[in-house]
Design a protein around this motif. Structure first.
Motif, PDB file in Angstrom:
ATOM      1  N   TYR A  22       0.813  -1.209   0.000  1.00 49.02           N
ATOM      2  CA  TYR A  22       0.000   0.000   0.000  1.00 49.02           C
ATOM      3  C   TYR A  22       0.854   1.270   0.000  1.00 49.02           C
ATOM      4  N   GLY A  23       0.315   2.294  -0.624  1.00 46.42           N
ATOM      5  CA  GLY A  23       0.783   3.651  -0.438  1.00 46.42           C
ATOM      6  C   GLY A  23      -0.332   4.445   0.219  1.00 46.42           C
ATOM      7  N   MET A  24      -0.028   5.664   0.624  1.00 44.74           N
ATOM      8  CA  MET A  24      -1.028   6.488   1.300  1.00 44.74           C
ATOM      9  C   MET A  24      -1.123   7.840   0.609  1.00 44.74           C
ATOM     10  N   LYS A  25      -2.345   8.287   0.413  1.00 44.67           N
ATOM     11  CA  LYS A  25      -2.600   9.594  -0.194  1.00 44.67           C
ATOM     12  C   LYS A  25      -3.367  10.443   0.804  1.00 44.67           C
ATOM     13  N   CYS A  26      -2.960  11.703   0.953  1.00 44.89           N
ATOM     14  CA  CYS A  26      -3.564  12.575   1.966  1.00 44.89           C
ATOM     15  C   CYS A  26      -3.880  13.946   1.383  1.00 44.89           C
ATOM     16  N   HIS A  78      -7.736  14.075   5.246  1.00 46.81           N
ATOM     17  CA  HIS A  78      -8.366  13.162   4.295  1.00 46.81           C
ATOM     18  C   HIS A  78      -7.334  12.121   3.874  1.00 46.81           C
ATOM     19  N   GLN A  79      -7.716  10.860   3.918  1.00 44.75           N
ATOM     20  CA  GLN A  79      -6.742   9.806   3.668  1.00 44.75           C
ATOM     21  C   GLN A  79      -7.369   8.640   2.918  1.00 44.75           C
ATOM     22  N   SER A  80      -6.545   8.023   2.095  1.00 39.02           N
ATOM     23  CA  SER A  80      -6.929   6.787   1.418  1.00 39.02           C
ATOM     24  C   SER A  80      -5.665   5.980   1.171  1.00 39.02           C
ATOM     25  N   LEU A  81      -5.834   4.682   1.018  1.00 41.01           N
ATOM     26  CA  LEU A  81      -4.733   3.823   0.615  1.00 41.01           C
ATOM     27  C   LEU A  81      -4.801   3.605  -0.890  1.00 41.01           C
ATOM     28  N   VAL A  82      -3.626   3.523  -1.492  1.00 37.39           N
ATOM     29  CA  VAL A  82      -3.555   3.288  -2.930  1.00 37.39           C
ATOM     30  C   VAL A  82      -2.665   2.078  -3.194  1.00 37.39           C
ATOM     31  N   VAL A 124     -10.970  -3.540   2.195  1.00 39.84           N
ATOM     32  CA  VAL A 124      -9.769  -2.947   2.775  1.00 39.84           C
ATOM     33  C   VAL A 124     -10.120  -1.637   3.472  1.00 39.84           C
ATOM     34  N   GLY A 125     -10.961  -0.845   2.838  1.00 41.08           N
ATOM     35  CA  GLY A 125     -11.370   0.425   3.437  1.00 41.08           C
ATOM     36  C   GLY A 125     -12.116   0.227   4.748  1.00 41.08           C
ATOM     37  N   GLY A 129      -1.267   2.937  -8.207  1.00 42.61           N
ATOM     38  CA  GLY A 129      -1.831   4.183  -7.698  1.00 42.61           C
ATOM     39  C   GLY A 129      -3.337   4.175  -7.576  1.00 42.61           C
ATOM     40  N   ALA A 130      -3.972   3.039  -7.846  1.00 40.48           N
ATOM     41  CA  ALA A 130      -5.438   2.956  -7.768  1.00 40.48           C
ATOM     42  C   ALA A 130      -5.904   3.115  -6.331  1.00 40.48           C
ATOM     43  N   ASN A 131      -7.016   3.802  -6.145  1.00 39.48           N
ATOM     44  CA  ASN A 131      -7.599   4.015  -4.822  1.00 39.48           C
ATOM     45  C   ASN A 131      -8.183   2.703  -4.315  1.00 39.48           C
ATOM     46  N   LEU A 132      -7.621   2.173  -3.234  1.00 43.06           N
ATOM     47  CA  LEU A 132      -8.053   0.884  -2.712  1.00 43.06           C
ATOM     48  C   LEU A 132      -9.224   0.991  -1.748  1.00 43.06           C
TER      49      LEU A 132
END
Length: 494
Positions: free
Chosen positions: A153-157, A292-296, A326-327, A301-304
């Motif tokens: 996973y990566g993290m987007k904020c 605001h956070q999501s895993l990718v 996962v979310g 890079g797709a939003n998981l």
């Protein structure tokens, strides 16, 4: 002879090329001074300023820093007895106020828009033997992100930051520099508001506050920060800045730089910006930092957190009506560790005054679907690539590296254990739910009781963090005037 950066194992080909390019840029742009900056435990930038001719060598061999910079409480008092036998027994390498070396990343170089012929680079501290300083908060986030990457996973904020801007009045600037009034910490400035408040998103109030907000705009954009909007918040003299989403480490770096930059740029123009949650005035509105956070997917890079369609048999109050499996697990992990993570999201005594009912601030450990009263707000819907979780527990003074690291460790525990989230709340201020800690002391106790977070951050870091924050609590308890203590400790300095 190898440079110190090579000895630390970080001076690869990419860094060598970045250093060469930065040297050329410094020379071509007439830079005279370069600030070497580092973020301390409290989210404040510190460092040293070098003449331009010394900058390149310093990026190879480091800049000496006194190690007590990592041991300061929020007043700048050293919380450990570094000159006493055993005073730093649990912190080898920090005895006797020994030296650390700050190594800056040449790729981080930026000219400062408010300071003539001045550049800036971001650094991290290293021990003299070339080993990493494990207590450095940026390194704490880097380790959390590495753990996240191991799981794929990566993290987007994305950042929403509320804060207050005031106009400095009268002889306030001179009063602050009057040697007869010097204290530890010193007096805050006297200020007037830039708008009267209680007219959310008012165009008239924006026009009234346009001068300082233009300074914020120009400063952020000149630094390359992904500013999206500037807004008038509900409270008197309160504003908000919203930033586009980036990867997590960039978001944390941007937050640190934004706070420091706007405070300096506004001060030069006669304004005082504060990221204190509740400035020391009547009828004030608290400021929050909504994360605001999501895993990718680390490869695509797709939003998981996104799902194409709501899970079969779910209703709008179910997590998988909106979130992927996962979310949901990540959401459940945030709820599971909410009380333990609170102190990383709201680390000041002042910030706990924000958790009040019906105040667009959370009070209980709950999630809601597009519900701004809940601690965690799930935003989006099936098929929405911007589906995400908004954590509303943070205050704008938080150290961003620790704030984000706490989310990662809590969320990963939820994923690992495949935790299930309860149904969404429709009564975020009801009495039935578990409450968010109501004081810094209670939040520290909750962290200490959370074995998952203690193990994830490391017991040595947690013990160190607890000691420094307890120093803050003790001094506040001993203060003759607690309100004056907060004005000096927080309003003047953060």
């Amino acid at each position: 002879m190898n440079s110190f950066a090579e000895h630390c194992g970080i001076h690869d080909e990419a860094r060598r090329l970045a250093l060469q390019q930065t040297e050329q840029l410094i020379a071509a742009s007439g830079i005279e001074l370069v600030r070497f900056a580092w973020c301390d435990l409290h989210g404040t930038l510190r460092g040293k300023t070098l003449v331009a001719s010394a900058a390149a060598k310093a990026m190879l061999d480091g800049v000496g820093l006194v190690s007590t910079l990592l041991l300061k409480d929020s007043s700048d008092r050293t919380a450990f007895k570094v000159f006493e036998a055993g005073g730093t027994a649990e912190l080898p390498g920090f005895e006797f106020a020994s030296n650390l070396l700050l190594l800056a990343d040449p790729a981080s170089f930026k000219p400062l828009p408010w300071a003539a012929a001045t550049g800036w680079v971001q650094g991290q501290p290293w021990m003299q033997d070339g080993s990493a300083v494990e207590l450095d908060s940026r390194r704490i986030l880097q380790r959390a992100l590495a753990r996240l990457a191991e799981a794929g996973y990566g993290m987007k904020c994305g950042l929403e930051i509320e804060f207050h801007i005031y106009r400095i009045t009268g002889d306030s600037a001179q009063d602050q520099l009057d040697p007869e009034q010097a204290a530890w910490p010193g007096p805050p400035p006297k200020v007037a508001m830039i708008h009267p408040g209680y007219n959310l998103l008012s165009e008239q109030w924006f026009d009234m506050a346009e001068e300082p907000l233009r300074i914020v705009q120009h400063t952020a954009q000149a630094l390359g920060l992904p500013l999206q909007s500037l807004e008038i918040e509900l409270g008197p003299s309160q504003v908000e800045a919203v930033f586009d989403a980036t990867d997590a480490l960039t978001a944390a770096d941007n937050m640190v730089l934004f706070r420091s930059a706007v405070r300096q740029a506004l001060r030069r123009a006669g304004y005082h910006a504060t990221f204190m949650c509740r400035p020391p005035f009547p009828n004030i509105m608290s400021s929050g930092w909504h994360l605001h956070q999501s895993l990718v997917d680390i490869h695509t890079g797709a939003n998981l957190f996104q799902r194409d369609a709501s899970a079969q048999g779910t209703q709008s109050t179910d997590a998988q009506y909106t979130l992927s499996e996962v979310g949901e697990h990540y959401l459940a992990g945030l709820l599971e560790h909410a009380r333990g993570m609170t102190v990383f999201c709201t680390p000041t005594i002042n910030g706990f005054g924000r958790f009040r009912p019906n105040a667009l601030a959370p009070q209980s450990v709950l999630w809601g679907r597009d519900n701004r009263g809940a601690m965690l707000r799930v935003v989006g819907q099936a098929g929405d690539a911007a589906t995400r979780i908004e954590n509303r527990i943070g205050e704008p003074a938080a150290n961003p590296y620790l704030y984000l690291a706490s989310q990662i460790h809590a969320g990963l525990d939820g994923i690992t254990r495949q935790l299930k989230a309860p149904v969404a709340t429709d009564a975020p201020y009801g009495d039935a739910a578990v409450k968010i800690p109501t004081s810094l002391g209670e939040a520290l106790d909750a962290l200490q009781a959370d074995s998952v977070l203690v193990d994830a951050f490391g017991s040595s870091f947690i013990n160190y963090f607890m000691r420094i924050k307890q120093s803050e609590i003790t001094r506040h308890e001993q203060a003759v005037d607690g309100d004056d203590w907060q004005r000096r400790e927080y309003f003047s300095r953060i």
